[in-house]
Design a protein around this motif. Structure first.
Motif, PDB file in Angstrom:
ATOM      1  N   THR A 174       0.831  -1.208   0.000  1.00 10.16           N
ATOM      2  CA  THR A 174       0.000   0.000   0.000  1.00 10.16           C
ATOM      3  C   THR A 174       0.863   1.255   0.000  1.00 10.16           C
ATOM      4  O   THR A 174       0.605   2.212  -0.747  1.00 10.16           O
ATOM      5  N   THR A 175       1.896   1.266   0.814  1.00 10.21           N
ATOM      6  CA  THR A 175       2.805   2.418   0.878  1.00 10.21           C
ATOM      7  C   THR A 175       3.490   2.642  -0.457  1.00 10.21           C
ATOM      8  O   THR A 175       3.565   3.775  -0.959  1.00 10.21           O
ATOM      9  N   LEU A 176       3.986   1.566  -1.066  1.00  6.93           N
ATOM     10  CA  LEU A 176       4.669   1.694  -2.349  1.00  6.93           C
ATOM     11  C   LEU A 176       3.707   2.152  -3.447  1.00  6.93           C
ATOM     12  O   LEU A 176       4.076   2.949  -4.312  1.00  6.93           O
ATOM     13  N   PHE A 177       2.498   1.667  -3.403  1.00  2.13           N
ATOM     14  CA  PHE A 177       1.505   2.086  -4.399  1.00  2.13           C
ATOM     15  C   PHE A 177       1.208   3.578  -4.273  1.00  2.13           C
ATOM     16  O   PHE A 177       1.116   4.305  -5.275  1.00  2.13           O
ATOM     17  N   ASN A 178       1.054   4.065  -3.035  1.00  2.00           N
ATOM     18  CA  ASN A 178       0.798   5.486  -2.816  1.00  2.00           C
ATOM     19  C   ASN A 178       1.969   6.336  -3.299  1.00  2.00           C
ATOM     20  O   ASN A 178       1.764   7.418  -3.880  1.00  2.00           O
ATOM     21  N   ILE A 179       3.184   5.849  -3.043  1.00  2.00           N
ATOM     22  CA  ILE A 179       4.370   6.573  -3.488  1.00  2.00           C
ATOM     23  C   ILE A 179       4.427   6.594  -5.010  1.00  2.00           C
ATOM     24  O   ILE A 179       4.800   7.602  -5.630  1.00  2.00           O
ATOM     25  N   TYR A 180       4.048   5.473  -5.630  1.00  2.00           N
ATOM     26  CA  TYR A 180       4.072   5.423  -7.094  1.00  2.00           C
ATOM     27  C   TYR A 180       3.142   6.474  -7.695  1.00  2.00           C
ATOM     28  O   TYR A 180       3.424   7.047  -8.752  1.00  2.00           O
ATOM     29  N   GLN A 181       2.065   6.750  -6.997  1.00  2.30           N
ATOM     30  CA  GLN A 181       1.096   7.733  -7.503  1.00  2.30           C
ATOM     31  C   GLN A 181       1.520   9.178  -7.220  1.00  2.30           C
ATOM     32  O   GLN A 181       1.306  10.060  -8.055  1.00  2.30           O
ATOM     33  N   ASP A 182       2.127   9.394  -6.042  1.00  6.18           N
ATOM     34  CA  ASP A 182       2.319  10.783  -5.600  1.00  6.18           C
ATOM     35  C   ASP A 182       3.759  11.165  -5.260  1.00  6.18           C
ATOM     36  O   ASP A 182       4.008  12.325  -4.925  1.00  6.18           O
ATOM     37  N   GLY A 183       4.695  10.230  -5.306  1.00  4.25           N
ATOM     38  CA  GLY A 183       6.056  10.540  -4.874  1.00  4.25           C
ATOM     39  C   GLY A 183       6.879  11.240  -5.945  1.00  4.25           C
ATOM     40  O   GLY A 183       6.415  11.485  -7.063  1.00  4.25           O
ATOM     41  N   SER A 184       8.118  11.570  -5.584  1.00  2.00           N
ATOM     42  CA  SER A 184       9.040  12.158  -6.549  1.00  2.00           C
ATOM     43  C   SER A 184       9.391  11.122  -7.611  1.00  2.00           C
ATOM     44  O   SER A 184       9.095   9.929  -7.472  1.00  2.00           O
ATOM     45  N   ARG A 185      10.047  11.565  -8.674  1.00  2.00           N
ATOM     46  CA  ARG A 185      10.374  10.641  -9.765  1.00  2.00           C
ATOM     47  C   ARG A 185      11.262   9.489  -9.279  1.00  2.00           C
ATOM     48  O   ARG A 185      11.039   8.343  -9.660  1.00  2.00           O
ATOM     49  N   MET A 186      12.251   9.811  -8.460  1.00  2.00           N
ATOM     50  CA  MET A 186      13.133   8.756  -7.957  1.00  2.00           C
ATOM     51  C   MET A 186      12.373   7.794  -7.041  1.00  2.00           C
ATOM     52  O   MET A 186      12.558   6.575  -7.105  1.00  2.00           O
ATOM     53  N   MET A 187      11.514   8.331  -6.195  1.00  2.00           N
ATOM     54  CA  MET A 187      10.717   7.473  -5.318  1.00  2.00           C
ATOM     55  C   MET A 187       9.765   6.609  -6.140  1.00  2.00           C
ATOM     56  O   MET A 187       9.575   5.422  -5.842  1.00  2.00           O
ATOM     57  N   GLN A 188       9.193   7.186  -7.184  1.00  2.00           N
ATOM     58  CA  GLN A 188       8.315   6.405  -8.057  1.00  2.00           C
ATOM     59  C   GLN A 188       9.075   5.262  -8.718  1.00  2.00           C
ATOM     60  O   GLN A 188       8.551   4.147  -8.849  1.00  2.00           O
ATOM     61  N   HIS A 189      10.307   5.541  -9.107  1.00  2.00           N
ATOM     62  CA  HIS A 189      11.134   4.500  -9.735  1.00  2.00           C
ATOM     63  C   HIS A 189      11.302   3.307  -8.807  1.00  2.00           C
ATOM     64  O   HIS A 189      11.069   2.154  -9.200  1.00  2.00           O
ATOM     65  N   TRP A 190      11.701   3.579  -7.561  1.00  2.00           N
ATOM     66  CA  TRP A 190      11.935   2.478  -6.625  1.00  2.00           C
ATOM     67  C   TRP A 190      10.625   1.801  -6.216  1.00  2.00           C
ATOM     68  O   TRP A 190      10.594   0.576  -6.019  1.00  2.00           O
ATOM     69  N   ALA A 191       9.558   2.581  -6.093  1.00  2.00           N
ATOM     70  CA  ALA A 191       8.267   1.989  -5.759  1.00  2.00           C
ATOM     71  C   ALA A 191       7.823   1.024  -6.852  1.00  2.00           C
ATOM     72  O   ALA A 191       7.342  -0.091  -6.574  1.00  2.00           O
ATOM     73  N   GLU A 192       8.005   1.439  -8.107  1.00  2.00           N
ATOM     74  CA  GLU A 192       7.637   0.565  -9.224  1.00  2.00           C
ATOM     75  C   GLU A 192       8.476  -0.709  -9.211  1.00  2.00           C
ATOM     76  O   GLU A 192       7.956  -1.816  -9.436  1.00  2.00           O
TER      77      GLU A 192
END
Length: 208
Positions: A174-192
């Motif tokens: 759930t945390t990673l999914f939320n980050i993928y939607q709203d985080g910075s580009r680098m955070m989205q990369h790692w979340a994905e």
């Protein structure tokens, strides 16, 4: 044939250990590294000597003591590493973090979490590596770093997401999914990356 007495053997071992300790603190890096990996063969006497050196005023001596202690599979070494995470010298902190990656201890989680946002990128990354080595035991602390409204340190949040992506704990989805939607580009990369590793890959398309 003359065989050495037990006392003579003990003296020979002590002489060898003393020579290794001298090499370890010689300032000659190849010599010190060779001594570091040999110390373990001298058991408790070597371990005790290294614990003492880990408190030495000289930072180079402390660094090599931590390096040599990382070779020991001894639970008592972890407390030395945890203490060294708070050393004023970032190189010693980094050596301690690497040692804790090799010898994971959940008691180190608070100190490792505090280092995730360190301006020294290597130290921050090594702290993350030590948390990854703890696996699921570190998940909640890492989630707290990401979700805390008071945490404005972007480096710590990126490293926390990276660590979660490596740990692959379903509790972090759930945390990673939320980050993928709203985080910075680098955070989205790692979340994905983390979501894909856990079989949660998503396909996005334009319905139009």
């Amino acid at each position: 044939m003359h065989y050495p007495s037990p006392l003579q053997r003990d003296n020979l071992l002590m002489d060898t250990l003393n020579q290794l300790l001298a090499n370890l603190t010689s300032g000659n890096e190849p010599q010190a590294e060779a001594a570091a990996v040999q110390m373990i063969h001298h058991g408790k006497p070597a371990f005790s000597a290294l614990v003492n050196l880990a408190r030495d005023p000289d930072p180079d001596t402390r660094w090599w003591a931590i390096r040599a202690l990382s070779e020991f599979d001894d639970p008592d070494a972890s407390s030395i590493f945890i203490h060294a995470l708070e050393d004023k010298n970032p190189e010693i902190q980094a050596c301690a973090a690497l040692s804790l990656r090799l010898n994971p201890n959940p008691k180190a989680i608070p100190q490792l979490i505090s280092l995730l946002g360190n301006p020294d990128q290597l130290l921050s990354r090594l702290a993350g590596g030590a948390l990854i080595a703890l696996g699921f035991q570190a998940t909640q602390a890492l989630i707290n770093v990401i979700e805390s409204p008071d945490n404005m340190n972007q480096r710590s949040r990126v490293e926390a997401v990276r660590a979660l992506s490596e740990i692959q704990d379903p509790a972090s989805i759930t945390t990673l999914f939320n980050i993928y939607q709203d985080g910075s580009r680098m955070m989205q990369h790692w979340a994905e990356q983390g979501l894909n590793r856990m079989g949660m890959g998503m396909v996005f398309f334009d319905p139009n």
